[in-house]
Write a protein that holds these residues in place. Structure first.
Motif, PDB file in Angstrom:
ATOM      1  N   GLY A 123      -1.675  -4.157  17.371  1.00 52.68           N
ATOM      2  CA  GLY A 123      -0.663  -4.351  18.398  1.00 52.68           C
ATOM      3  C   GLY A 123       0.474  -3.369  18.203  1.00 52.68           C
ATOM      4  N   VAL A 124       1.632  -3.696  18.788  1.00 49.38           N
ATOM      5  CA  VAL A 124       2.801  -2.823  18.740  1.00 49.38           C
ATOM      6  C   VAL A 124       3.921  -3.537  17.986  1.00 49.38           C
ATOM      7  CG1 VAL A 124       4.544  -1.627  20.112  1.00 49.38           C
ATOM      8  CG2 VAL A 124       2.179  -1.767  20.940  1.00 49.38           C
ATOM      9  N   LEU A 125       4.503  -2.833  16.986  1.00 51.25           N
ATOM     10  CA  LEU A 125       5.627  -3.360  16.217  1.00 51.25           C
ATOM     11  C   LEU A 125       6.827  -2.455  16.447  1.00 51.25           C
ATOM     12  CD1 LEU A 125       3.898  -3.983  12.753  1.00 51.25           C
ATOM     13  CD2 LEU A 125       4.044  -5.537  14.690  1.00 51.25           C
ATOM     14  N   SER A 126       7.982  -3.046  16.726  1.00 52.47           N
ATOM     15  CA  SER A 126       9.184  -2.228  16.845  1.00 52.47           C
ATOM     16  C   SER A 126      10.381  -3.027  16.341  1.00 52.47           C
ATOM     17  CB  SER A 126       9.398  -1.755  18.292  1.00 52.47           C
ATOM     18  OG  SER A 126       9.632  -2.858  19.140  1.00 52.47           O
ATOM     19  N   GLY A 127      11.283  -2.301  15.650  1.00 54.39           N
ATOM     20  CA  GLY A 127      12.486  -2.927  15.117  1.00 54.39           C
ATOM     21  C   GLY A 127      13.374  -1.884  14.496  1.00 54.39           C
ATOM     22  N   GLY A 128      14.586  -2.317  14.140  1.00 54.78           N
ATOM     23  CA  GLY A 128      15.516  -1.400  13.495  1.00 54.78           C
ATOM     24  C   GLY A 128      14.976  -0.898  12.163  1.00 54.78           C
ATOM     25  N   ASP A 129      14.301  -1.754  11.429  1.00 56.60           N
ATOM     26  CA  ASP A 129      13.709  -1.403  10.126  1.00 56.60           C
ATOM     27  C   ASP A 129      12.378  -2.142  10.028  1.00 56.60           C
ATOM     28  OD1 ASP A 129      13.273  -0.523   7.541  1.00 56.60           O
ATOM     29  OD2 ASP A 129      14.610  -2.002   6.625  1.00 56.60           O
ATOM     30  N   VAL A 130      11.249  -1.430  10.150  1.00 54.80           N
ATOM     31  CA  VAL A 130       9.921  -2.047  10.133  1.00 54.80           C
ATOM     32  C   VAL A 130       9.284  -1.816   8.767  1.00 54.80           C
ATOM     33  CG1 VAL A 130       7.624  -2.054  11.160  1.00 54.80           C
ATOM     34  CG2 VAL A 130       9.635  -1.714  12.620  1.00 54.80           C
ATOM     35  N   THR A 131       8.851  -2.917   8.128  1.00 55.01           N
ATOM     36  CA  THR A 131       8.190  -2.855   6.824  1.00 55.01           C
ATOM     37  C   THR A 131       6.813  -3.505   6.937  1.00 55.01           C
ATOM     38  OG1 THR A 131      10.320  -3.026   5.687  1.00 55.01           O
ATOM     39  CG2 THR A 131       8.341  -3.484   4.388  1.00 55.01           C
ATOM     40  N   ILE A 132       5.786  -2.771   6.531  1.00 58.01           N
ATOM     41  CA  ILE A 132       4.417  -3.282   6.526  1.00 58.01           C
ATOM     42  C   ILE A 132       3.885  -3.108   5.114  1.00 58.01           C
ATOM     43  CG2 ILE A 132       2.099  -3.026   7.469  1.00 58.01           C
ATOM     44  CD1 ILE A 132       3.477  -1.619   9.898  1.00 58.01           C
ATOM     45  N   SER A 133       3.387  -4.194   4.505  1.00 61.33           N
ATOM     46  CA  SER A 133       2.872  -4.054   3.139  1.00 61.33           C
ATOM     47  C   SER A 133       1.746  -5.050   2.872  1.00 61.33           C
ATOM     48  CB  SER A 133       3.991  -4.241   2.109  1.00 61.33           C
ATOM     49  OG  SER A 133       4.498  -5.554   2.157  1.00 61.33           O
ATOM     50  N   ALA A 134       0.833  -4.624   1.998  1.00 60.64           N
ATOM     51  CA  ALA A 134      -0.228  -5.467   1.456  1.00 60.64           C
ATOM     52  C   ALA A 134      -0.254  -5.174  -0.036  1.00 60.64           C
ATOM     53  CB  ALA A 134      -1.570  -5.150   2.097  1.00 60.64           C
ATOM     54  N   MET A 135       0.040  -6.181  -0.870  1.00 63.22           N
ATOM     55  CA  MET A 135       0.152  -5.905  -2.294  1.00 63.22           C
ATOM     56  C   MET A 135      -0.294  -7.079  -3.161  1.00 63.22           C
ATOM     57  SD  MET A 135       4.231  -6.279  -2.997  1.00 63.22           S
ATOM     58  CE  MET A 135       4.909  -6.055  -1.371  1.00 63.22           C
ATOM     59  N   VAL A 136      -0.816  -6.709  -4.334  1.00 60.04           N
ATOM     60  CA  VAL A 136      -1.023  -7.656  -5.418  1.00 60.04           C
ATOM     61  C   VAL A 136       0.163  -7.430  -6.334  1.00 60.04           C
ATOM     62  CG1 VAL A 136      -2.480  -8.352  -7.346  1.00 60.04           C
ATOM     63  CG2 VAL A 136      -3.516  -7.567  -5.197  1.00 60.04           C
ATOM     64  N   LYS A 137       0.972  -8.453  -6.504  1.00 64.95           N
ATOM     65  CA  LYS A 137       2.240  -8.286  -7.200  1.00 64.95           C
ATOM     66  C   LYS A 137       2.257  -9.124  -8.485  1.00 64.95           C
ATOM     67  CE  LYS A 137       7.142  -8.377  -6.485  1.00 64.95           C
ATOM     68  NZ  LYS A 137       8.258  -8.697  -5.655  1.00 64.95           N
ATOM     69  N   ASP A 138       2.776  -8.512  -9.541  1.00 59.56           N
ATOM     70  CA  ASP A 138       3.002  -9.204 -10.823  1.00 59.56           C
ATOM     71  C   ASP A 138       1.760  -9.920 -11.353  1.00 59.56           C
ATOM     72  OD1 ASP A 138       5.663  -8.395 -10.745  1.00 59.56           O
ATOM     73  OD2 ASP A 138       6.295 -10.193  -9.669  1.00 59.56           O
ATOM     74  N   ALA A 139       0.599  -9.265 -11.266  1.00 62.68           N
ATOM     75  CA  ALA A 139      -0.627  -9.873 -11.792  1.00 62.68           C
ATOM     76  C   ALA A 139      -0.525  -9.968 -13.318  1.00 62.68           C
ATOM     77  CB  ALA A 139      -1.842  -9.049 -11.392  1.00 62.68           C
ATOM     78  N   LYS A 140      -0.750 -11.171 -13.843  1.00 63.85           N
ATOM     79  CA  LYS A 140      -0.715 -11.399 -15.281  1.00 63.85           C
ATOM     80  C   LYS A 140      -2.048 -12.023 -15.673  1.00 63.85           C
ATOM     81  CE  LYS A 140       4.199 -12.215 -15.062  1.00 63.85           C
ATOM     82  NZ  LYS A 140       5.237 -13.227 -15.012  1.00 63.85           N
ATOM     83  N   LEU A 141      -2.880 -11.225 -16.320  1.00 59.47           N
ATOM     84  CA  LEU A 141      -4.216 -11.674 -16.685  1.00 59.47           C
ATOM     85  C   LEU A 141      -4.415 -11.511 -18.181  1.00 59.47           C
ATOM     86  CD1 LEU A 141      -6.031  -9.860 -13.758  1.00 59.47           C
ATOM     87  CD2 LEU A 141      -5.250 -12.221 -13.815  1.00 59.47           C
ATOM     88  N   SER A 142      -4.770 -12.602 -18.857  1.00 60.78           N
ATOM     89  CA  SER A 142      -4.936 -12.568 -20.303  1.00 60.78           C
ATOM     90  C   SER A 142      -6.229 -13.290 -20.679  1.00 60.78           C
ATOM     91  CB  SER A 142      -3.732 -13.262 -20.960  1.00 60.78           C
ATOM     92  OG  SER A 142      -3.968 -13.489 -22.320  1.00 60.78           O
ATOM     93  N   SER A 143      -7.007 -12.661 -21.568  1.00 64.01           N
ATOM     94  CA  SER A 143      -8.234 -13.261 -22.064  1.00 64.01           C
ATOM     95  C   SER A 143      -8.270 -13.038 -23.574  1.00 64.01           C
ATOM     96  CB  SER A 143      -9.435 -12.605 -21.376  1.00 64.01           C
ATOM     97  OG  SER A 143     -10.606 -13.315 -21.637  1.00 64.01           O
ATOM     98  N   ASP A 144      -8.385 -14.107 -24.355  1.00 64.74           N
ATOM     99  CA  ASP A 144      -8.257 -14.023 -25.811  1.00 64.74           C
ATOM    100  C   ASP A 144      -9.360 -14.848 -26.479  1.00 64.74           C
ATOM    101  OD1 ASP A 144      -7.183 -13.548 -28.343  1.00 64.74           O
ATOM    102  OD2 ASP A 144      -5.702 -15.150 -28.185  1.00 64.74           O
ATOM    103  N   ALA A 145     -10.135 -14.222 -27.370  1.00 66.22           N
ATOM    104  CA  ALA A 145     -11.172 -14.911 -28.146  1.00 66.22           C
ATOM    105  C   ALA A 145     -10.897 -14.658 -29.624  1.00 66.22           C
ATOM    106  CB  ALA A 145     -12.555 -14.402 -27.770  1.00 66.22           C
ATOM    107  N   ARG A 146     -10.762 -15.730 -30.398  1.00 68.39           N
ATOM    108  CA  ARG A 146     -10.484 -15.602 -31.834  1.00 68.39           C
ATOM    109  C   ARG A 146     -11.418 -16.505 -32.626  1.00 68.39           C
ATOM    110  NH1 ARG A 146      -4.597 -13.958 -32.775  1.00 68.39           N
ATOM    111  NH2 ARG A 146      -3.949 -13.337 -30.702  1.00 68.39           N
ATOM    112  N   SER A 147     -11.879 -15.987 -33.756  1.00 69.77           N
ATOM    113  CA  SER A 147     -12.738 -16.805 -34.608  1.00 69.77           C
ATOM    114  C   SER A 147     -12.400 -16.554 -36.077  1.00 69.77           C
ATOM    115  CB  SER A 147     -14.220 -16.483 -34.336  1.00 69.77           C
ATOM    116  OG  SER A 147     -14.501 -15.142 -34.656  1.00 69.77           O
TER     117      SER A 147
END
Length: 188
Positions: A153-177
């Motif tokens: 479609g059509v977007l209009s404005g004084g300040d147009v922001t378009i974003s798609a993001m993965v933000k602050d991904a915190k992934l931890s995997s720990d194996a101890r023996s």
């Protein structure tokens, strides 16, 4: 206008054994799926004298834990965790839709992911053997990890922001023996 999907999940398993021969096994599995899909339909019209914010958000916090302890003349301990998180955060602006804002116009798809997986084993004896596995998957090949914006479609404005993001991904995997004894084997 917004869509927000939250998926919080946890899984745990623990055991302990002792005696002449001790065998202990702990397994914890977790699957979490968050889906947020927002569509502004075809030929829609949105007008604002100030601003428009359109968001599609997925948010996940997942924890999986397995712990196994054994002791005896012969001790065997095994702990395994498996975690799989999937997500879809999509935002679609349909054909011929018109969005107009005098000031700010924000169109945002966002995914926030946190995964903590831990496996631990501890065994001691004259003969001891331990095995530990921690496997984590985010959007594996047969699953999905999608964050997207599709505008037809059509977007209009004084300040147009378009974003798609993965933000602050915190992934931890720990194996101890740990194993101790005259004959000891440890595998993580």
């Amino acid at each position: 206008i917004g869509s927000h999907s939250i998926a919080n999940a946890s899984s745990s398993a623990a055991n302990a054994g002792g005696g002449l021969v001790a065998v202990s096994d702990a397994q914890a599995n977790l699957k979490s799926d968050a889906t947020s899909e927002l569509t502004i339909g075809q030929n829609s019209q949105l007008t604002a004298g100030d601003e428009i914010q359109i968001t599609s958000v997925t948010q996940q916090e997942s924890t999986v834990l397995a712990s196994s302890v054994g002791g005896g003349v012969v001790a065997v301990a095994d702990a395994d965790v498996a975690a799989d998180i999937d997500y879809t955060a999509t935002l679609v602006i349909g054909a011929n839709a018109v969005l107009t804002a005098e000031n700010g116009l924000t169109v945002e798809a966002k995914s926030l992911q946190e995964l903590d997986s831990k496996a631990s084993t501890d065994a001691g004896g004259l003969g001891a053997g331990v095995d530990t596995n921690a496997i984590s998957s985010v959007g594996g090949s047969s699953d999905r990890a999608i964050t997207s914006v599709d505008i037809d479609g059509v977007l209009s404005g004084g300040d147009v922001t378009i974003s798609a993001m993965v933000k602050d991904a915190k992934l931890s995997s720990d194996a101890r023996s740990w194993s101790g004894g005259l004959f000891a084997n440890s595998d993580s």
